[in-house]
Each structure stands twice: as structure tokens, then as C-alpha cells.
Design a protein around this motif. Structure first.
Motif, PDB file in Angstrom:
ATOM      1  N   UNK A 170       5.617  26.722 -21.198  1.00  0.00           N
ATOM      2  CA  UNK A 170       4.944  27.777 -20.427  1.00  0.00           C
ATOM      3  C   UNK A 170       3.487  27.426 -20.171  1.00  0.00           C
ATOM      4  N   UNK A 171       2.826  26.873 -21.187  1.00  0.00           N
ATOM      5  CA  UNK A 171       1.426  26.469 -21.026  1.00  0.00           C
ATOM      6  C   UNK A 171       1.302  25.338 -20.000  1.00  0.00           C
ATOM      7  N   UNK A 185      -3.437  33.783 -17.073  1.00  0.00           N
ATOM      8  CA  UNK A 185      -2.085  33.740 -17.641  1.00  0.00           C
ATOM      9  C   UNK A 185      -2.099  33.374 -19.120  1.00  0.00           C
ATOM     10  N   UNK A 186      -2.942  32.406 -19.480  1.00  0.00           N
ATOM     11  CA  UNK A 186      -2.992  31.932 -20.862  1.00  0.00           C
ATOM     12  C   UNK A 186      -4.388  32.176 -21.418  1.00  0.00           C
ATOM     13  N   UNK A 188      -6.558  33.563 -25.309  1.00  0.00           N
ATOM     14  CA  UNK A 188      -6.449  33.493 -26.771  1.00  0.00           C
ATOM     15  C   UNK A 188      -5.505  34.547 -27.329  1.00  0.00           C
ATOM     16  N   UNK A 189      -5.583  35.753 -26.796  1.00  0.00           N
ATOM     17  CA  UNK A 189      -4.733  36.837 -27.294  1.00  0.00           C
ATOM     18  C   UNK A 189      -3.259  36.557 -27.015  1.00  0.00           C
ATOM     19  N   UNK A 190      -2.953  36.130 -25.787  1.00  0.00           N
ATOM     20  CA  UNK A 190      -1.561  35.854 -25.416  1.00  0.00           C
ATOM     21  C   UNK A 190      -0.991  34.716 -26.253  1.00  0.00           C
ATOM     22  N   UNK A 191      -1.750  33.645 -26.420  1.00  0.00           N
ATOM     23  CA  UNK A 191      -1.262  32.490 -27.181  1.00  0.00           C
ATOM     24  C   UNK A 191      -1.061  32.828 -28.654  1.00  0.00           C
ATOM     25  N   UNK A 192      -1.961  33.613 -29.221  1.00  0.00           N
ATOM     26  CA  UNK A 192      -1.811  34.015 -30.628  1.00  0.00           C
ATOM     27  C   UNK A 192      -0.571  34.865 -30.830  1.00  0.00           C
ATOM     28  N   UNK A 193      -0.350  35.804 -29.918  1.00  0.00           N
ATOM     29  CA  UNK A 193       0.838  36.670 -30.022  1.00  0.00           C
ATOM     30  C   UNK A 193       2.113  35.845 -29.875  1.00  0.00           C
TER      31      UNK A 193
END
Length: 372
Positions: A170-171, A185-186, A188-193
Motif C-alpha cells: 500500500x505504501x 494517504x500515508x 504517521x497516524x495511519x501507519x501506526x494504526x
């Protein structure tokens, strides 16, 4: 008087028979049976003397290395070398990602989670294999087997590694196909979740699988055709039919393993089409290099997983199954840091900088000693 004494003795015998019968009906009389064989070691059972005459398994015996009668020490040294390479290699990747600013991107953030995952997988299986080889006793207790299976499924589960590989895809898709919207889209919050959701879901699924496995009855059969505890080998030796266990395992494999695979394949169709539209040769080469490392890891994982879980029912020897299991849970975690360090230019550049800085520090330290 003699007649009265004989009647009393008969009454006592009847009472003893009644007590024995009641204890048998309640299943209270148990005795431990230990059988020692030269090839498999000591096998222990707890036999319950009752109407059903059930036998409770106290420990399991691994048959994966039963054909190897000599050279256990040398084989344990091989596993020790593999374990050290796996732990040190993945630890090196993790530390470099944390310290080098050029690797502070979301793809390498997910890669650091993958490195932690590989260290945990190897630590669950390889130390126990080495201990059994050194002691020449391929056994594991029931509680240890359940614990090993829980942590193995938690770290290696059919949803955690595919989930992390899908998140990395996805990244890459957002970075290559939609570079202008990447920061939206990407983040810090989205990647951590996304990263921690794969860990939590893995523990929940393994807890469900282990809870279902504890309901299996083995009826005294304790020989596992494997080198560590896993759900499919335990289901094969269980004497009771467990449709719920089979359904849960198949659902986890289809949705948590097949779902990410379909996402990875569909995403790479768009990724490759976007790479081909890049005008710069350098940009194409860098994009292909980044995707090649990830695709290699995907092919190795899904290829080994297919061989490990989709085995033919006939014509599949214990030695072949042992080799496939070693490739899946022992060799694969060792290959990941080698693939990313050898094929990825960013990781190779960070590794060169780390080596150069270490050499400079050693040179300054030696010069300081000479000056003193």
C-alpha cells in the motif's frame, strides 16, 4: 465365631469392590505410564482407569528428526548459526532504520516491524529445536506445546506477515502511483494504526486457534510428524473430529492469507504500469530496485506457505515435511535481512555509512591511545 468372621470379611471385600467401582466410574484412579524408546526418547502418558479407559497425553514426541540417529550436535550447531544470522541480521536492519535519517520513511517503518517479527518467530522455534537435538530427546510437554503454538501463530500467523507485506505494498502504491497525494494517504497516524492492527489481530487469531486446540482429544497418541507444535499436525493425531477447528483454520488461511495476496497482486499491476510511464531511467531503476526486494520476500513467503500447508495426503515423507517446515519457519526469517540489505540501495548506503563511522571511531580511539 468363625462363621461371623467370614461374613465380616466378605462384607469388607464387597465394600472395597464398591469403592473401587465408584472410583472407576468417577475416573479418579490414575497412573502415569512412561515408555522409553531409543529413537524417540521417553514417552509419558497419564492413564485414567475408568469405563472409557481414556489416556491423557502429558507430552508430545516430534518425529521430524527421528530418522537422524547420529550427528545431533553438529545439526544443533547449524541451527545455532542460522539463529544467530537471523537475530543479528534483523537486529541490524531494525537499528539502522531507527538511527539513519535516510531510512525514516514509512516503508522502512513497516520493514522494522517485519524484522521484529522474524526475530520473534525464530526465538519461538529454533531454541527448542537446538535443546532437543543436544539432549537427543525430541519431546515437549503439553503446556509447552500449547504455549509454543500460541506464540508461533501470533508471530507467524497467516494474517500478520501477509498483513505487513500488504501494508508495505500500500505504501509503495501510494508513493509510486499517487505521489502528489502521498502525504495525505500515508501519515504517521495511519501507519501506526496499520502496523499495530496486524500485531493485535495476530494475537486475537492465535488465541482463538489455541482455545479450539485445547478441546482436541488425543487418546494416547502423542507422536507429531513435525519439528515444532502447530495446529495442522495436532489436528492430524487428534482422535475426535473437530469441524470447527478445521473451519477456523481454513477461514484464517483464505481471508487473512489470500486476501492480502490478492491485494498485493492487484496493487502491483498499477505499480508496474506507473513505473513504465516514468521518463527518467534513474527513477525507473530505483523504483524497480525497491519493488524487487519486496516482491522477492512475497514470493519466498507465499511459496513456502503453500508447500507447508497444502501438502499432498499421500507420497509425502516425514523428511520432506521437515525440510519444508525448516524452510518456512527457520530459513525464511534469515533471508529477509539478506534480501533487503543486498538488493536495496538505501539499506546498502546506510550500512556503508555505519561501517565507515565505526572505522573512524576506531581510528580516533586508537590514535588517542597512541597519543597517551
Amino acid at each position: 465365631m468363625d462363621r461371623l468372621e467370614e461374613d465380616e470379611d466378605e462384607d469388607e471385600d464387597e465394600d472395597e469392590d464398591e469403592e473401587g467401582l465408584s472410583s472407576m466410574c468417577k475416573g479418579e484412579r490414575q497412573r502415569v505410564i512412561s515408555v522409553k524408546t531409543p529413537a524417540l526418547g521417553k514417552m509419558t502418558f497419564r492413564r485414567s482407569t475408568g469405563i472409557k479407559n481414556q489416556t491423557e497425553v502429558v507430552e508430545f514426541v516430534f518425529l521430524g528428526f527421528s530418522g537422524i540417529l547420529y550427528g545431533h550436535i553438529y545439526l544443533s550447531l547449524v541451527f545455532l548459526a542460522i539463529y544467530l544470522v537471523t537475530v543479528l541480521g534483523n537486529l541490524m536492519i531494525f537499528i539502522m532504520i531507527q538511527l539513519d535519517s535516510s531510512l525514516h520513511s514509512y516503508m522502512y517503518y513497516f520493514l522494522s516491524h517485519l524484522s521484529c517479527l522474524d526475530i520473534c518467530i525464530s526465538s519461538v522455534t529454533v531454541p527448542k529445536i537446538m535443546v532437543n537435538l543436544l539432549l537427543q530427546q525430541q519431546t515437549i510437554s503439553y503446556n509447552e506445546c500449547m504455549a509454543q503454538m500460541f506464540f508461533l501463530m501470533s508471530f507467524r500467523g497467516e494474517q500478520k506477515r501477509p498483513g505487513l507485506l500488504a501494508v508495505i505494498t500500500l505504501d509503495l502504491h501510494a508513493c509510486i502511483c499517487k505521489p502528489l497525494h502521498y502525504s495525505h494517504l500515508m501519515n504517521t497516524k495511519v501507519c501506526t494504526v496499520l502496523a499495530f492492527a496486524t500485531w493485535i489481530w495476530g494475537f486475537l487469531d492465535s488465541a482463538l486457534q489455541m482455545a479450539l486446540s485445547t478441546r482436541l482429544d488425543f487418546c494416547g497418541v502423542n507422536q507429531i510428524h513435525h519439528i515444532f507444535c502447530d495446529v495442522p499436525p495436532l489436528m492430524k493425531i487428534a482422535c475426535n473430529d473437530a469441524p470447527i477447528n478445521k473451519l477456523a483454520l481454513q477461514m484464517a488461511g483464505v481471508f487473512m492469507g489470500g486476501g492480502p495476496l490478492l491485494f498485493i497482486i492487484s496493487s502491483y499491476i498499477f505499480i508496474l504500469s506507473s513505473i513504465l510511464r516514468i521518463q527518467s531511467t534513474t527513477g525507473k531503476r530505483k523504483a524497480f530496485s525497491t519493488c524487487a526486494s519486496h516482491l522477492t520476500v512475497v514470493f519466498i513467503y507465499y511459496g513456502n506457505a503453500l508447500l507447508n500447508y497444502q501438502r499432498p495426503r499421500a507420497g509425502y515423507s516425514v523428511a520432506t515435511g521437515t525440510l519444508v517446515s525448516i524452510m518456512y519457519c527457520v530459513i525464511t526469517p534469515m533471508l529477509n535481512p539478506l534480501i533487503y540489505s543486498l538488493r536495496n540501495k538505501d539499506v546498502k548506503g546506510a550500512l556503508k555509512k555505519a561501517v565507515e563511522s565505526w572505522r573512524k571511531s576506531e581510528h580516533h580511539h586508537s590514535a588517542f591511545k597512541i597519543a597517551r
